[in-house]
Motif scaffolding. Structure first.
Motif, short mmCIF file in Angstrom:
data_model
loop_
_atom_site.label_atom_id
_atom_site.label_comp_id
_atom_site.label_asym_id
_atom_site.label_seq_id
_atom_site.Cartn_x
_atom_site.Cartn_y
_atom_site.Cartn_z
N ILE A 110 0.86 -1.18 0.00
CA ILE A 110 0.00 0.00 0.00
C ILE A 110 0.90 1.23 0.00
O ILE A 110 1.91 1.26 0.70
CB ILE A 110 -0.89 0.00 1.25
N VAL A 111 0.53 2.22 -0.80
CA VAL A 111 1.23 3.50 -0.76
C VAL A 111 0.42 4.45 0.12
O VAL A 111 -0.78 4.66 -0.12
CB VAL A 111 1.38 4.10 -2.18
N GLY A 112 1.06 4.99 1.14
CA GLY A 112 0.40 5.96 2.01
C GLY A 112 1.09 7.31 1.91
O GLY A 112 2.32 7.37 1.88
N LEU A 145 -1.80 -2.25 -3.92
CA LEU A 145 -3.22 -2.45 -3.68
C LEU A 145 -3.99 -1.14 -3.85
O LEU A 145 -5.15 -1.13 -4.27
CB LEU A 145 -3.43 -2.97 -2.24
N GLY A 146 -3.34 -0.05 -3.53
CA GLY A 146 -3.98 1.25 -3.67
C GLY A 146 -3.13 2.32 -3.03
O GLY A 146 -2.15 2.01 -2.35
N PHE A 177 -1.83 6.94 -11.91
CA PHE A 177 -1.14 5.71 -11.51
C PHE A 177 -1.91 4.43 -11.85
O PHE A 177 -1.38 3.34 -11.71
CB PHE A 177 -0.81 5.75 -10.01
N GLY A 178 -3.15 4.56 -12.27
CA GLY A 178 -3.90 3.37 -12.68
C GLY A 178 -4.18 2.40 -11.54
O GLY A 178 -4.38 1.20 -11.78
N VAL A 179 -4.18 2.88 -10.32
CA VAL A 179 -4.56 2.04 -9.17
C VAL A 179 -5.61 2.80 -8.37
O VAL A 179 -5.73 4.02 -8.49
CB VAL A 179 -3.35 1.70 -8.25
N MET A 203 -7.47 3.15 5.09
CA MET A 203 -8.46 3.56 4.10
C MET A 203 -8.42 2.66 2.87
O MET A 203 -9.45 2.27 2.33
CB MET A 203 -8.22 5.01 3.69
N VAL A 204 -7.20 2.32 2.42
CA VAL A 204 -7.06 1.45 1.25
C VAL A 204 -7.54 0.03 1.58
O VAL A 204 -8.30 -0.58 0.81
CB VAL A 204 -5.59 1.43 0.76
#
Lengths: 378, 378
Positions: free
Chosen positions: A93-95, A151-152, A188-190, A369-370
């Motif tokens: 996950i990118v936060g 994942l998001g 980013f297409g996610v 959140m993701v």
């Protein structure tokens, strides 16, 4: 009465419905909180049939979300059960935390919310499109560093953010109606989820910090904002501005003039720059004077929060911000004031504590959140 | 990314589940709000299949809850559709309002919340078991007067009431831990719902008064309490004491000593007995002085509510109580104060109005509680 009783009799007849998504989340949630379960364990804990669980598990394995861990050592005779878990390395996950005044922070987090890679981008006074470009730069670095599918992207932004991830107003960044969620999703297409930073923080506190179901997190930094959880659900408000308490006037005895033009706003007492300005005055140099300043700020927070604690019957207030300033005289004065200004019988036991999640709270909330929007787990 | 996309792809596969209760409520809700619908209309509006709707309608007709009204006059050729409606005369609801200081009021209401029979019982200072006996007496008179089966008994009680209808604390009635809901259910053999009076009132305002989904109703009488609706859901709080704002201290400039021992509680400014006491002083006899007293009370309400409006981002505040005192200088001062003490950009448009439901608001809220718990409609 017969007619009435008949009308109100519960029925056990079931009709088919689109409950698959809900059932999927039940299975994932069961494993997310406490992995290493067999299909039979999951069926027992969720109340779903074993046939339903087996079908869902097969799908989730095919999708790469679940893995079989091997067989349980059984003490009883019979075929040993195969244990399952979420494949916690299957996704990252990118936060992003945009809430600090001078720096945007980002991180890669695993499905448990643990941080691996961390990146910072200096804001250097950027606003508007320039600030947006720095968000994209930050996300780009993290997506490039990801060693598993993303994942998001979760983002905690300052200001007021609507449910579609549009930043309606973030004055410090010069953003008004910026569709940050849509822009990042396209770039980013996610899947991307953008929310207010304090709302992200209360989610982190709920998932990882043990917050009660009726709790308020007050985030004290360059500004003062809050995130509210009521009955376990985050509150957004009628214009997505729930938690915007920084410019509520506190008390009936004046106060300093605020940047917003009013006098005595909570931020004039409590924001970190205003606290530092007061503490840096020569007359507040010694420890006793310092404590007076911090106690006064804490009292003002208590005065502002007392009606909220009363109206909402909050069980818990959590503070997030610089521990050296908040945890001590300030926090003690807040909780004393809260108790002195509400109904002892019901609100006397309200608790107040610092978050244990430290400065990573928004990053971890962004991950929640993701997880919540993509997998239905939290 | 293929794995991710696959994992997150929505599915249309449905699994059977216990959704019948939900579907029943959908059908009832559709007809409750706006009757005279055909089976096909209901299917279209609810998204349920026509087979599901027909099966549910057949059950509800057999249970006496729905009636066929005859056929619609069709402009198009083909078999005319049969119109359905809730049988609004099939049941009556008993509503009790225990929130007034000197009298318990009860009424029979139809499924639309309209009041037919009304009964009052003088409290004459009764407390404890004596007051409880008066509640039973009131309910008995109404149940005896009912000309159709009683769907349930709804009760708005002062004080703090838990979700099981136990009155945890109602000091004026001397009730502590009184299981009022269970006692009445046992006595009358029908379903009973007991809730705090202001919580009942906000439900009435939502169902019949057009309250927004994020609204607060402040009920001003012998005491001051509030009911909150957030995202359309009533708020109960961590100890069922949500809305207990009467003993929150207002301002930082003192105030009168309250019965609770604190100084400057909202009730000292705003309760009807305290307002009358101040208005009855000789120096407040003329209209201008009267206005000053009412404006001051309104300002105090605004000061107390500003942090709540800011934290919750409420769209609407509604006042319930004596119109001659509240609707005018007091209400104007409250809304002005609210706007002056919150963030103009987001909370400047908060509205404040008197309820249009008058003194029957708790009775009608009690009916909503029964409709909601028994039929899933509101």
């Amino acid at each position: 009465m017969t007619q009435l009783r008949k009308a109100l009799r519960p029925s056990t007849k079931a009709l088919p419905e689109y409950t698959r998504g809900h059932n999927r989340s039940l299975v994932l949630q069961t494993l997310y909180r406490d992995g290493r379960r067999s299909r039979a364990d999951i069926a027992r804990e969720t109340g779903l049939t074993r046939v339903t669980v087996s079908a869902l598990v097969a799908e989730l394995i095919a999708e790469g979300l679940l893995v079989e861990l091997g067989q349980r050592e059984e003490t009883r005779p019979g075929k040993p059960a195969t244990l399952l878990d979420l494949d916690r390395s299957a996704f990252v996950i990118v936060g992003l935390d945009l809430s600090e005044h001078s720096v945007f922070t980002g991180a890669l987090l695993d499905l448990d919310g643990a941080i691996s890679t961390r990146v910072e981008v200096e804001l250097a006074g950027s606003t508007g499109d320039e600030a947006l470009a720095k968000v994209v730069d930050l996300a780009e670095q993290l997506v490039a560093a990801a060693t598993a599918p993303v994942l998001g992207i979760g983002v905690g932004s300052p200001g007021v953010v609507d449910l579609g991830g549009v930043v309606l107003s973030a004055p410090n960044l010069g953003w008004n109606g910026l569709p940050l969620q849509a822009l990042l999703a396209e770039r980013f297409g996610v899947p991307v989820v953008v929310a207010n930073d304090a709302n992200a923080a209360i989610l982190a506190e709920h998932s990882f910090g043990g917050a009660a179901s009726d709790a308020m997190l007050v985030k004290i930094g360059h500004g003062v904002g809050a995130g509210l959880l009521l009955g376990g659900t985050p509150l957004f408000g009628s214009r997505f501005a729930a938690g915007e308490i920084g410019h509520v006037v506190v008390g009936t005895d004046g106060g300093a003039v605020c940047a917003c033009g009013k006098r005595g706003c909570l931020e004039t007492w409590l924001s970190i720059p205003n606290l530092h300005a007061r503490l840096d005055r020569p007359e507040n140099a010694d420890a006793r004077e310092r404590d007076v300043v911090l106690r006064e700020a804490g009292e003002r927070l208590g005065i502002a929060l007392a009606p909220v604690v009363g109206a909402l019957d909050l069980g818990e207030v959590i503070l997030s911000g610089p521990t050296d300033l908040l945890d001590g005289a300030l926090a003690s004065a807040t909780v004393e004031t809260l108790r002195n200004r509400t109904m002892a019988e019901f609100h006397g036991s309200v608790t107040l504590r610092m978050t244990a999640l430290g400065p990573d709270i928004v990053l971890r909330g962004a991950a929640v959140m993701v997880l919540s929007s993509r997998l239905g787990v939290s």
